[in-house]
Scaffold this motif. Sequence first.
Motif, PDB file in Angstrom:
ATOM      1  N   VAL A 153       0.816  -1.218   0.000  1.00 48.15           N
ATOM      2  CA  VAL A 153       0.000   0.000   0.000  1.00 48.15           C
ATOM      3  C   VAL A 153       0.848   1.267   0.000  1.00 48.15           C
ATOM      4  O   VAL A 153       0.357   2.334  -0.362  1.00 48.15           O
ATOM      5  N   ASN A 154       2.105   1.152   0.402  1.00 49.42           N
ATOM      6  CA  ASN A 154       2.984   2.315   0.386  1.00 49.42           C
ATOM      7  C   ASN A 154       4.430   1.839   0.255  1.00 49.42           C
ATOM      8  O   ASN A 154       4.803   0.797   0.790  1.00 49.42           O
ATOM      9  N   ALA A 155       5.226   2.615  -0.470  1.00 54.41           N
ATOM     10  CA  ALA A 155       6.641   2.313  -0.645  1.00 54.41           C
ATOM     11  C   ALA A 155       7.398   3.627  -0.700  1.00 54.41           C
ATOM     12  O   ALA A 155       7.000   4.547  -1.401  1.00 54.41           O
ATOM     13  N   VAL A 156       8.487   3.712   0.097  1.00 56.50           N
ATOM     14  CA  VAL A 156       9.268   4.947   0.173  1.00 56.50           C
ATOM     15  C   VAL A 156      10.754   4.589   0.134  1.00 56.50           C
ATOM     16  O   VAL A 156      11.218   3.742   0.905  1.00 56.50           O
ATOM     17  N   GLU A 157      11.480   5.248  -0.778  1.00 60.46           N
ATOM     18  CA  GLU A 157      12.931   5.050  -0.821  1.00 60.46           C
ATOM     19  C   GLU A 157      13.557   5.821   0.328  1.00 60.46           C
ATOM     20  O   GLU A 157      13.237   6.979   0.567  1.00 60.46           O
ATOM     21  N   LYS A 158      14.444   5.151   1.069  1.00 61.08           N
ATOM     22  CA  LYS A 158      15.115   5.746   2.225  1.00 61.08           C
ATOM     23  C   LYS A 158      16.556   5.275   2.267  1.00 61.08           C
ATOM     24  O   LYS A 158      16.982   4.466   1.453  1.00 61.08           O
ATOM     25  N   THR A 159      17.270   5.750   3.256  1.00 64.16           N
ATOM     26  CA  THR A 159      18.625   5.287   3.525  1.00 64.16           C
ATOM     27  C   THR A 159      18.602   4.577   4.872  1.00 64.16           C
ATOM     28  O   THR A 159      18.063   5.098   5.852  1.00 64.16           O
TER      29      THR A 159
ATOM     30  N   PRO B 281      21.047   2.225   0.517  1.00 64.06           N
ATOM     31  CA  PRO B 281      19.730   2.533  -0.039  1.00 64.06           C
ATOM     32  C   PRO B 281      18.755   1.386   0.250  1.00 64.06           C
ATOM     33  O   PRO B 281      19.136   0.212   0.229  1.00 64.06           O
ATOM     34  N   MET B 282      17.515   1.745   0.537  1.00 64.33           N
ATOM     35  CA  MET B 282      16.499   0.730   0.813  1.00 64.33           C
ATOM     36  C   MET B 282      15.137   1.276   0.416  1.00 64.33           C
ATOM     37  O   MET B 282      14.973   2.477   0.181  1.00 64.33           O
ATOM     38  N   ILE B 283      14.167   0.380   0.339  1.00 63.83           N
ATOM     39  CA  ILE B 283      12.776   0.764   0.120  1.00 63.83           C
ATOM     40  C   ILE B 283      11.989   0.233   1.310  1.00 63.83           C
ATOM     41  O   ILE B 283      12.030  -0.960   1.618  1.00 63.83           O
ATOM     42  N   GLU B 284      11.292   1.149   1.992  1.00 65.31           N
ATOM     43  CA  GLU B 284      10.450   0.781   3.131  1.00 65.31           C
ATOM     44  C   GLU B 284       9.043   0.532   2.595  1.00 65.31           C
ATOM     45  O   GLU B 284       8.480   1.377   1.898  1.00 65.31           O
ATOM     46  N   LEU B 285       8.481  -0.633   2.917  1.00 66.76           N
ATOM     47  CA  LEU B 285       7.174  -1.035   2.419  1.00 66.76           C
ATOM     48  C   LEU B 285       6.159  -1.127   3.550  1.00 66.76           C
ATOM     49  O   LEU B 285       6.473  -1.652   4.621  1.00 66.76           O
TER      50      LEU B 285
ATOM     51  N   PHE C 265      11.014 -10.541  -3.593  1.00 67.23           N
ATOM     52  CA  PHE C 265       9.940  -9.557  -3.734  1.00 67.23           C
ATOM     53  C   PHE C 265       9.653  -9.298  -5.207  1.00 67.23           C
ATOM     54  O   PHE C 265       8.491  -9.303  -5.637  1.00 67.23           O
ATOM     55  N   CYS C 266      10.688  -9.058  -5.988  1.00 65.25           N
ATOM     56  CA  CYS C 266      10.504  -8.740  -7.406  1.00 65.25           C
ATOM     57  C   CYS C 266       9.840  -9.885  -8.163  1.00 65.25           C
ATOM     58  O   CYS C 266       8.982  -9.655  -9.022  1.00 65.25           O
ATOM     59  N   LYS C 267      10.206 -11.113  -7.848  1.00 64.93           N
ATOM     60  CA  LYS C 267       9.558 -12.263  -8.481  1.00 64.93           C
ATOM     61  C   LYS C 267       8.091 -12.339  -8.086  1.00 64.93           C
ATOM     62  O   LYS C 267       7.223 -12.584  -8.918  1.00 64.93           O
ATOM     63  N   SER C 268       7.787 -12.119  -6.825  1.00 60.82           N
ATOM     64  CA  SER C 268       6.414 -12.194  -6.340  1.00 60.82           C
ATOM     65  C   SER C 268       5.552 -11.059  -6.884  1.00 60.82           C
ATOM     66  O   SER C 268       4.371 -11.244  -7.166  1.00 60.82           O
ATOM     67  N   ALA C 269       6.144  -9.884  -7.034  1.00 61.13           N
ATOM     68  CA  ALA C 269       5.401  -8.696  -7.452  1.00 61.13           C
ATOM     69  C   ALA C 269       5.326  -8.531  -8.965  1.00 61.13           C
ATOM     70  O   ALA C 269       4.736  -7.567  -9.452  1.00 61.13           O
ATOM     71  N   GLY C 270       5.925  -9.433  -9.715  1.00 52.63           N
ATOM     72  CA  GLY C 270       5.917  -9.312 -11.159  1.00 52.63           C
ATOM     73  C   GLY C 270       6.878  -8.251 -11.670  1.00 52.63           C
ATOM     74  O   GLY C 270       6.662  -7.661 -12.721  1.00 52.63           O
ATOM     75  N   LEU C 271       7.944  -8.012 -10.913  1.00 54.38           N
ATOM     76  CA  LEU C 271       8.930  -6.989 -11.269  1.00 54.38           C
ATOM     77  C   LEU C 271      10.282  -7.579 -11.668  1.00 54.38           C
ATOM     78  O   LEU C 271      11.304  -6.890 -11.612  1.00 54.38           O
ATOM     79  N   TRP C 272      10.305  -8.829 -12.059  1.00 55.24           N
ATOM     80  CA  TRP C 272      11.586  -9.479 -12.332  1.00 55.24           C
ATOM     81  C   TRP C 272      12.325  -8.801 -13.487  1.00 55.24           C
ATOM     82  O   TRP C 272      13.533  -8.593 -13.431  1.00 55.24           O
TER      83      TRP C 272
ATOM     84  N   ILE D 276      14.911  -0.520  -9.651  1.00 56.22           N
ATOM     85  CA  ILE D 276      13.716  -0.678  -8.824  1.00 56.22           C
ATOM     86  C   ILE D 276      13.495   0.625  -8.070  1.00 56.22           C
ATOM     87  O   ILE D 276      14.418   1.158  -7.455  1.00 56.22           O
ATOM     88  N   SER D 277      12.272   1.119  -8.105  1.00 57.99           N
ATOM     89  CA  SER D 277      11.956   2.361  -7.392  1.00 57.99           C
ATOM     90  C   SER D 277      10.780   2.135  -6.459  1.00 57.99           C
ATOM     91  O   SER D 277      10.073   1.123  -6.571  1.00 57.99           O
ATOM     92  N   ASP D 278      10.556   3.081  -5.567  1.00 52.70           N
ATOM     93  CA  ASP D 278       9.406   2.982  -4.679  1.00 52.70           C
ATOM     94  C   ASP D 278       8.103   2.985  -5.486  1.00 52.70           C
ATOM     95  O   ASP D 278       7.166   2.254  -5.190  1.00 52.70           O
ATOM     96  N   ALA D 279       8.053   3.780  -6.552  1.00 51.54           N
ATOM     97  CA  ALA D 279       6.837   3.849  -7.385  1.00 51.54           C
ATOM     98  C   ALA D 279       6.538   2.515  -8.055  1.00 51.54           C
ATOM     99  O   ALA D 279       5.366   2.133  -8.190  1.00 51.54           O
ATOM    100  N   SER D 280       7.583   1.779  -8.454  1.00 51.64           N
ATOM    101  CA  SER D 280       7.345   0.487  -9.103  1.00 51.64           C
ATOM    102  C   SER D 280       6.877  -0.575  -8.113  1.00 51.64           C
ATOM    103  O   SER D 280       6.260  -1.562  -8.510  1.00 51.64           O
ATOM    104  N   CYS D 281       7.132  -0.381  -6.823  1.00 53.30           N
ATOM    105  CA  CYS D 281       6.741  -1.359  -5.805  1.00 53.30           C
ATOM    106  C   CYS D 281       5.315  -1.145  -5.293  1.00 53.30           C
ATOM    107  O   CYS D 281       4.652  -2.095  -4.870  1.00 53.30           O
ATOM    108  N   LYS D 282       4.854   0.106  -5.331  1.00 54.68           N
ATOM    109  CA  LYS D 282       3.552   0.442  -4.752  1.00 54.68           C
ATOM    110  C   LYS D 282       2.412  -0.184  -5.550  1.00 54.68           C
ATOM    111  O   LYS D 282       2.483  -0.311  -6.759  1.00 54.68           O
ATOM    112  N   ASP D 283       1.359  -0.574  -4.825  1.00 48.93           N
ATOM    113  CA  ASP D 283       0.138  -1.160  -5.395  1.00 48.93           C
ATOM    114  C   ASP D 283       0.393  -2.498  -6.074  1.00 48.93           C
ATOM    115  O   ASP D 283      -0.318  -2.865  -7.011  1.00 48.93           O
TER     116      ASP D 283
END
Length: 155
Positions: free
Chosen positions: A25-31, A37-41, A70-77, A85-92
């Motif tokens: 429901v939400n993804a934010v790129e952080k440090t 670098p990381m993405i908080e979900l 995560f990428c395999k599960s989310a269809g982002l392989w 990979i960005s926060d926008a590509s992970c959201k929804d």
Amino acid sequence: MKINPVSEEQAAGVLPKGEYDALVVNAVEKTSKSGNPMIELDITVYGEREQTVRDWLLSVDTGAWKLQSFCKSAGLWDTYQAGDISDASCKDRNVRVKVDIQPSDGKYPPRNKIVDYLPRELVKPAAKPASDLKGVPAAQTRAAQKSASGDDIPF
């Protein structure tokens, strides 16, 4: 007063260990605290009830396996393979997660944590109607169409 004793996990409202469908429901790129670098979900897990669980994806060696899962599960392989990979590509994104229970540490009550992302089952394509099959005798095609329309009720 009469009470109904429950476990610490039940009192905290956590989901049982297991595999669940979920939605990012939400993804934010952080440090991270260590400067990586990381993405908080924020992920809504659908079980007996909805439970929001926070997770972090790291691109460094210690977290690369989870990012790949995560990428395999989310269809982002393909996006992962392209290296962007960005926060926008992970959201929804719909994912399948393996959930565990992190026990109370005295400061916080027990809570759910995501230990892995699982490949989602692919939906099998519907079988082609017999009329679309080449080389199928016409009588067999009509029988398949009749069966599909429900006209051949056996009683």
